[in-house]
Design a protein around this motif. Structure first.
Motif: not given
Length: 75
Positions: A8-12, A15-19, A24-27, A52-55
């Motif tokens: 969650k912290e990395i995603r925020l 700047g990537v939303t959960q949706v 992108d990850l097909q989940i 890989k997605y968040f590098n």
């Protein structure tokens, strides 16, 4: 021991939303939510896709939480 993640912290931070992440990850977004709340551990395949997605290095995304001393309850 329990696997804890910082998804969650990395995603925020990125700047990537959960949706968007789910698409992108097909989940499902529900899967993203469960993983972020540490209610579900991703499969090894999904964990590697997340890295890989968040590098980011695996150590930045996941770690093992040590049980407290004296706590013999297995969870």
């Amino acid at each position: 021991m329990k696997v804890i993640n910082h998804i969650k912290e990395i995603r925020l931070k990125k700047g990537v939303t959960q949706v968007k992440m789910a698409e992108d990850l097909q989940i499902t977004r529900q899967t993203v939510n469960a993983i972020e709340k540490n209610k579900y551990n991703p499969s090894l395949e999904l964990a590697l896709k997340l890295i890989k997605y968040f590098n980011v290095p695996i150590e930045e995304m996941f770690y093992l939480e040590e049980q407290e001393r004296g706590n013999t309850d297995e969870k």
